[in-house]
Design an enzyme around this catalytic site. Structure first.
Site, mmCIF file in Angstrom:
data_model
loop_
_atom_site.group_PDB
_atom_site.id
_atom_site.type_symbol
_atom_site.label_atom_id
_atom_site.label_comp_id
_atom_site.label_asym_id
_atom_site.label_seq_id
_atom_site.Cartn_x
_atom_site.Cartn_y
_atom_site.Cartn_z
ATOM 1 N N SER A 1 -10.270 -0.362 6.808
ATOM 2 C CA SER A 1 -9.606 -0.188 5.511
ATOM 3 C C SER A 1 -8.878 -1.402 4.965
ATOM 4 O O SER A 1 -8.429 -1.384 3.819
ATOM 5 C CB SER A 1 -8.622 0.974 5.576
ATOM 6 O OG SER A 1 -9.305 2.205 5.514
ATOM 7 N N LYS B 1 0.851 -1.197 0.000
ATOM 8 C CA LYS B 1 0.000 0.000 0.000
ATOM 9 C C LYS B 1 0.885 1.244 0.000
ATOM 10 O O LYS B 1 1.885 1.288 0.724
ATOM 11 C CB LYS B 1 -0.897 -0.028 1.240
ATOM 12 C CG LYS B 1 -1.933 1.093 1.294
ATOM 13 C CD LYS B 1 -2.799 0.993 2.551
ATOM 14 C CE LYS B 1 -3.948 1.995 2.534
ATOM 15 N NZ LYS B 1 -4.800 1.882 3.736
ATOM 16 N N SER C 1 -9.830 1.918 2.686
ATOM 17 C CA SER C 1 -8.900 2.633 1.844
ATOM 18 C C SER C 1 -7.879 1.752 1.113
ATOM 19 O O SER C 1 -7.290 2.211 0.132
ATOM 20 C CB SER C 1 -8.140 3.655 2.684
ATOM 21 O OG SER C 1 -7.316 3.025 3.640
#
Lengths: 496, 95
Positions: A185, A81, A161
């Protein structure tokens, strides 16, 4: 089926076994995933691809594998990420304000992954500064879910997210990925994309080198295609780190050993407050199905009460913006990233932050600034920290009676890109079932359990006691086996 | 809790985010909507509740007061939008 596309079909556990048995090389596996990553570009799952780094790391893995000195993840291609600092590699948090930022250091979690032999494929898309539930607040354009509703062409959100990580893993454009989970997330995008996502206990994985959103709620963790793969990744990511003062000095167990397949005699808490108004019947039905699977496996479902559940989201939307407004004060156009010139220092700060932050980040920084400002601190922030204590007490009381909790992960399946954009609170409600575990710091996993009537994946969530990831993995593994989720997204980059 | 345009302008100045006049009204409505929604916490009786200050039940660890890192000026300045003579460069603040 070509040899290389077959490689992207393997689970992480099987790929690891194949590498050790020399059925294929780390270089071959990396090449297959680099091709899949390129084929997946229409999903916009990656912000930065790092194929050259991947090939260098794979070559080093092949040397270690040949010598019989392989680490636990040697040759395994993973996506990171874009919230984790990676030395010398663009790290954006999907924000315009971090334009061109190349960290001079490596985050602890990624350093541990590389130490275990993992291979970096690239950096994945996400909601800006992890603020969102759909990977649409990103400066780099939304990530598309590899799943589509049959007969319906509109692209769907990957959740967020950590939507880029979830989409990449679901589309077989990465074998596993890192995510972070501040209010859901990791788990919500895992549910939307039909994969496994694990938020560990607060303190289990170091936050050092992870771009901060809300420090008391941020949890790094893995996304993978199976519960076993998530257990393997967590083992490599976890561990005490003196550079994070909230990192727990506790030993890291062998998480794979927790997957015994045996849940006989366990008490599974079913919190009645999670039957929220307006929850689709199919999610209620899947939840009930999960209860029956565990009962059939010899566990005992127990109805419990978490009376403060309805206050978790409003509590979160005071604490998270408050911490964000403080953490994001560092983006000032001086030290790194974007600068918009101004006539004075204040002018430069204000113009830089106006241009650099997107609408949702701006909204949360403003809310956070307000609730911390003179005269309002007690009414909002202090009140929220008290309610947060009550939420944690709810869980503590529940865990006197049960071993873990079973709930849905999210109140819906993936929705279309562009939906739910008008009302911020409608978007916040995505996290109604995931936020409580962040407030209490507890481990929780989302496991794909079935399809919606529209043919989209839905996850079930298992939440455990602090530092009892072994319990959530053990129960998650049994749910995974019972569900036998073998549906595939409409787009798979690796091909069959 | 309803915020007016002046309140939003004040918060934005505290947060060092420049807003245009046209942005104030819609933001006042959005932020008021969110603040009204979070205000439901007032229903919860927290009279005898201590605020949570630490997620994990652990004491903050102490370490030796020793330098463990440093001498990275060049690496750090590499990311600066503007640097000069080994310093971050900013608009003039002293006349």
């Amino acid at each position: 089926m070509t040899a290389s596309s077959g490689l992207t079909e393997l689970t992480l556990a099987d790929a690891r076994a194949g590498l050790v048995a020399k059925q294929f090389s780390a270089r071959e596996l990396a090449e297959a995933y680099i091709a899949a990553m390129a084929a997946a570009r229409p999903l916009n799952a990656y912000i930065t691809e790092t194929p050259d780094i991947a090939l260098d790391m794979a070559a080093a893995s092949d040397v270690r594998l040949a010598k019989g000195e392989a680490g636990p993840l040697d040759g395994i291609p993973v996506a990171i990420k874009d919230l984790f600092c990676t030395k010398g590699v663009l790290t954006t948090a999907a924000s315009h304000i971090l334009d061109g930022f190349r960290p001079p250091y490596e985050s602890t979690v990624t350093e541990k992954l590389w130490h275990a032999g993992a291979v970096m494929l690239g950096k994945t898309n996400m909601d800006e500064f992890a603020m969102g539930s759909s990977t649409t607040t990103t400066y780099y354009g939304p990530t598309e879910n590899p799943w589509r509703r049959p007969g319906y062409n509109r692209p769907l959100v990957a959740g967020g997210s950590s939507g880029g990580s979830a989409a990449a893993v679901a589309a077989h454009a990465a074998l596993g990925a890192t995510g972070t989970d501040t209010g859901g997330s990791i788990r919500q995008p895992a549910s939307f994309c039909g994969i496994v996502g694990l938020k560990p206990t607060y303190g289990r994985c170091s936050r050092w080198g992870v771009v901060a959103y809300a420090s008391s709620l941020d949890h790094p963790g893995p996304l993978a295609r199976t519960v076993r793969d998530a257990a393997i990744l967590l083992g490599a990511m976890a561990g005490h780190d003196p550079r994070d003062s909230t990192s727990a000095p506790v030993p890291v167990p062998d998480f794979e050993k927790a997957l015994t397949g045996d849940v006989r005699g366990l008490k599974i808490g079913i919190p009645k407050e999670y039957r929220v108004d307006g929850m689709p019947a199919e999610i209620e039905a899947l939840w009930q199905q999960g209860v029956e699977w565990l009962r059939a496996a010899g566990a005992e479902p127990v109805e419990i009460s978490l009376p403060m559940t309805k206050y978790a989201l409003p509590t979160y939307y005071i604490i998270a913006p408050a911490e964000a407004s403080s953490n994001l004060a560092r983006y000032d156009g001086v030290k790194y990233g974007l600068r918009v010139p101004g006539d004075s220092l204040d002018d430069m700060y204000e113009l830089t932050r106006a241009a650099g932050f997107g609408a949702e980040v701006r909204r949360r920084v403003l809310i956070g600034t307000y609730v911390l400002s003179a005269g309002y601190y007690d009414a909002y922030y202090l009140k929220a920290q008290k309610v947060r204590a009550l939420i944690a007490q709810d869980f503590a009381a529940a865990f006197d009676k049960v071993d873990c909790l079973l709930t849905p992960t999210a109140p819906s399946a993936a929705f279309a890109i562009g939906e739910r954009q008008d009302d911020p609170i409608a978007m916040y409600l995505n996290d109604v079932f995931t936020v409580p575990a962040n407030l209490a710091g507890l481990p929780a996993i989302s496991v794909p359990a079935g399809l919606s009537v529209d043919g989209l994946p839905l996850g079930l969530q298992i939440t455990g006691r602090a530092f009892d990831e072994e319990m959530v993995l053990r129960v998650g593994d049994v749910v995974e086996t019972a569900a036998g989720f073998s549906h595939r997204p409409s787009f798979i980059a690796g091909g069959r | 809790m309803a915020l007016d345009k002046a309140a939003v302008a004040h918060i934005a100045a505290l947060a060092r985010i420049r807003l245009t006049e046209a942005e104030l009204e819609p933001l006042a409505a959005e932020l008021s909507h969110i603040l009204t929604w979070v205000a439901q916490l007032a229903e919860v009786d927290t009279a005898d509740v201590a605020p949570m200050t630490s997620v994990a039940a652990m004491r903050l660890p102490m370490r030796d007061d020793a330098v463990t890192d440093g001498n990275r000026r060049a690496e750090i300045l590499q990311n600066a939008p503007q640097a000069a003579r080994g310093f971050f460069a900013v608009p003039k603040v002293v006349e």
